[in-house]
Design a protein around this motif. Structure first.
Motif, PDB file in Angstrom:
ATOM      1  N   TRP A 184     -18.750  41.159  82.452  1.00 16.12           N
ATOM      2  CA  TRP A 184     -17.774  40.117  82.752  1.00 16.12           C
ATOM      3  C   TRP A 184     -17.545  40.124  84.252  1.00 16.12           C
ATOM      4  O   TRP A 184     -17.596  41.156  84.896  1.00 16.12           O
ATOM      5  N   ILE A 185     -17.274  38.957  84.801  1.00 16.32           N
ATOM      6  CA  ILE A 185     -16.874  38.918  86.204  1.00 16.32           C
ATOM      7  C   ILE A 185     -15.362  39.054  86.248  1.00 16.32           C
ATOM      8  O   ILE A 185     -14.650  38.256  85.673  1.00 16.32           O
ATOM      9  N   PHE A 186     -14.914  40.090  86.919  1.00 16.25           N
ATOM     10  CA  PHE A 186     -13.496  40.263  87.139  1.00 16.25           C
ATOM     11  C   PHE A 186     -13.258  40.288  88.639  1.00 16.25           C
ATOM     12  O   PHE A 186     -13.964  40.977  89.363  1.00 16.25           O
ATOM     13  N   ILE A 187     -12.297  39.570  89.105  1.00 11.46           N
ATOM     14  CA  ILE A 187     -12.061  39.471  90.519  1.00 11.46           C
ATOM     15  C   ILE A 187     -10.663  39.978  90.847  1.00 11.46           C
ATOM     16  O   ILE A 187      -9.700  39.550  90.256  1.00 11.46           O
ATOM     17  N   THR A 188     -10.563  40.911  91.761  1.00 12.12           N
ATOM     18  CA  THR A 188      -9.238  41.366  92.142  1.00 12.12           C
ATOM     19  C   THR A 188      -8.531  40.254  92.869  1.00 12.12           C
ATOM     20  O   THR A 188      -9.135  39.503  93.621  1.00 12.12           O
ATOM     21  N   GLN A 194     -24.728  31.850  80.534  1.00 13.45           N
ATOM     22  CA  GLN A 194     -24.648  32.858  81.594  1.00 13.45           C
ATOM     23  C   GLN A 194     -24.463  34.229  80.963  1.00 13.45           C
ATOM     24  O   GLN A 194     -23.722  34.375  79.977  1.00 13.45           O
ATOM     25  N   SER A 195     -25.095  35.244  81.526  1.00 12.10           N
ATOM     26  CA  SER A 195     -24.864  36.606  81.033  1.00 12.10           C
ATOM     27  C   SER A 195     -23.502  37.117  81.456  1.00 12.10           C
ATOM     28  O   SER A 195     -22.886  37.932  80.765  1.00 12.10           O
ATOM     29  N   ARG A 215     -18.986  33.222  84.994  1.00 11.31           N
ATOM     30  CA  ARG A 215     -19.705  32.244  85.802  1.00 11.31           C
ATOM     31  C   ARG A 215     -19.831  30.925  85.030  1.00 11.31           C
ATOM     32  O   ARG A 215     -20.017  30.920  83.818  1.00 11.31           O
ATOM     33  N   PRO A 216     -19.787  29.791  85.729  1.00 12.85           N
ATOM     34  CA  PRO A 216     -19.869  28.501  85.038  1.00 12.85           C
ATOM     35  C   PRO A 216     -21.284  28.202  84.567  1.00 12.85           C
ATOM     36  O   PRO A 216     -22.270  28.617  85.178  1.00 12.85           O
TER      37      PRO A 216
END
Length: 588
Positions: free
Chosen positions: A12-16, A215-216, A220-221
């Protein structure tokens, strides 16, 4: 130099959100400086790894927490602006966050910090996207396929940031990579002298043409997400001055039909699955703002909506974002259908019986108790809701928002207990169905519009998704769930009689949109795009002021309050040789 913070877990993309973490449960400015987990220097970024980091920095701005200061000002849920709709109230008490009170009461000022920080946050996101594109041009150690994907992702994000700006302001500026020079502060002083919808559409079109269908990394879109936001941009242009633009709605219909007919999406069986941590990124989701939390850090949690939790335990703070009486009344039904015209004639009572159960026995749409905290009803599995959930009952009333909150199993997993990993479902299939229904009404296919609305209502009628009745235990937090027994007299049916009148069909679709997406941050902007804000909100003020006395004498001014003023700070800082390049909305 852009500093980005990256956390990845289970692909997963996690953004601080930033290097500041809200301390405790107070609604003040106490923050704790945290050391960055990792950062990129200027010498690092012109590499494949460096530009990937810059792209993550652009994602960082989507939740709204990447802006130094109070994260709720720029939160992606836009809850501090949706309190100007007929769905939400500021809540808490009269003295807390007075700038929100000004927004709630249609006193929009160009120096309001919430409005200022929304602008700052969105254009910081635009800058991050543009910096990614410009830096990528200098990168050599990257494949052409990945280069194209990075540009597509950055353009999607740039389109999203500008889209959010165009919702807020009548004439915001548009800045692309040709206007952006990282070390030249003058480069982005672009006049707001053109309509930016075509430029927003171009970003989403370019992204849709390149992005993959899956998307893996779920943050992400996909091309489907880009198409959905492109359709949304067209829907926002569908009623200039309140009159349907059949050409623009026809363009939206093509995209919406494609998503419905060819996309890999389906409605989840239970309405509440769109609002639980356990059911994130489900079959209905097209694009979600990703959050995460653990015992070590809450930096990537949904901090921007942390204040919007009940004032009682186990949250303890801060009482913001309550629900209006008007919204609660909208969930009343007769023969399972909503009262399109007379819904606000009778109030749903907040009173309870001696045993703490609700006195309400009339029929209600079951979505009410997944959307609003209501006295006598089990609140998202925590305990039975009562008026002790609110900070000041006399000020903001008895109802509370709840969709954005985590369920008990995902609660208090790190840091401030109000923080959670409950994603914001900013784009889901239910929206596609109802936008398509809107377009079909205007384009003349009332049967298709009714069919789409009925798909939404059929899902809502699934008894497995009804809130269960519960009885109060000896202690305040004790309760027993009566499995299989609904918490209220829920009754919801489909529109079985063909629609023959366009005006009635239009009203039914718009009403359904309110019921389905209540308190998700969209209502104020839906009224704006339909061109009916003044009509609806002045009627709302007349009604709600009977319950919330501070609303008495307030009014919504047509032609002005549909949009917010451009922040004075932005205008002042846009000056070149002493002359501002940004121009204030003439309505202000």
């Amino acid at each position: 130099m852009l500093i980005t913070y990256i956390m990845k877990k289970r692909n997963w993309i996690f953004i601080t959100s930033c290097t500041l973490l809200l301390l405790g449960t107070a609604c003040n400015d106490e923050f704790l400086d945290r050391q960055p987990q990792g950062q990129f220097s200027e010498g690092d970024v012109a590499t494949a790894d460096g530009v990937e980091g810059l792209l993550i920095g652009a994602y960082n701005m989507v939740p709204g927490g990447g802006l130094t200061g109070q994260t709720w000002h720029n939160d992606i849920h836009s809850w501090v602006f949706n309190i100007a709709s007929d769905d939400g109230l500021k809540g808490t008490d009269a003295g807390d966050q007075p700038e929100q009170s000004f927004i709630e009461q249609y006193d929009f000022q160009s120096f309001n910090r919430h409005i200022r920080d929304k602008w700052r946050g969105l254009y910081k996101g635009v800058a991050a996207a543009n910096n990614t594109i410009n830096t990528l041009a200098e990168v050599e150690d990257i494949s052409e396929a990945r280069r194209a994907q990075i540009i597509a992702e950055a353009r999607f994000l740039r389109g999203l940031f500008h889209f959010e700006a165009r919702k807020m302001w009548r004439m915001p500026t548009y800045i692309d990579e040709t206007n952006f020079v990282l070390n030249d502060l003058e480069s982005t002083k672009v006049p707001n002298d053109r309509e930016i919808w075509p430029l927003i559409e171009a970003d989403f079109e370019a992204a849709a043409a390149v992005l993959p269908t899956t998307q893996s990394d779920v943050g992400r879109p996909t091309s489907w997400a880009a198409k959905a936001f492109l359709a949304k941009a067209k829907m926002y242009q569908g009623w200039p001055n309140g009159t349907a633009d059949l050409g623009k709605l026809g363009e939206a219909k093509v995209l919406l039909d494609d998503i419905v007919n060819n996309g890999p999406f389906s409605l989840v069986p239970n309405f509440q699955d769109n609002f639980l941590v356990a059911t994130r990124n489900n079959s209905e989701s097209i694009f979600e703002v990703q959050y995460a939390i653990n015992s070590a850090s809450g930096d990537v949690a949904n901090r921007g909506i942390g204040l919007a939790h009940p004032y009682t335990d186990p949250w303890g703070c801060c009482g913001f974002y309550q629900a209006s009486q008007n919204l609660v009344n909208a969930y009343q039904t007769v023969d399972g259908l909503p009262l399109l015209d007379a819904f606000d004639a009778t109030d749903v009572s907040p009173d309870t019986n001696a045993d703490g159960t609700s006195v309400v026995t009339t029929t209600l749409d079951p979505r009410i108790d997944h959307s609003v905290g209501r006295p006598g009803i089990l609140f998202k599995g925590f305990k039975i809701y009562q008026t002790d959930f609110v900070r000041d009952l006399n000020y903001a009333g008895p109802w509370f928002s709840q969709k954005h909150m985590a369920e008990p199993e995902a609660f208090a997993q790190g840091g401030w207990q109000n923080l959670s990993a409950n994603n914001y479902r900013i784009m889901r299939l239910g929206m596609i169905y109802l936008w398509l229904a809107e377009a079909e009404v205007e384009l003349g296919d009332l049967d298709r519009a009714r069919e789409l609305v009925n798909l939404i209502r059929a899902r809502a009628s699934n008894p497995e998704g009804f809130v269960s009745a519960a009885t109060q235990g000896a202690e305040r937090n004790d309760f027993t769930v009566l499995e299989g027994t609904p918490a209220a007299n829920y009754e919801i049916s489909q529109y079985n009689t063909p629609w023959t009148d366009q005006a009635t069909a239009r009203k039914a679709v718009r009403f359904e949109t309110r019921l389905e997406f209540a308190l998700e941050g969209h209502r104020l902007f839906d009224l704006q795009r339909w061109g009916i804000s003044a009509e609806v909100l002045n009627a709302y003020i007349a009604s709600e002021s009977q319950h919330r006395s501070y609303m008495a004498g307030k009014s919504f001014t047509a032609g002005k309050h549909e949009y917010f003023p451009i922040p004075l700070e932005a205008i002042d800082r846009s000056a070149i040789d002493g002359v501002p390049t940004l121009t204030q909305d003439p309505a202000y």
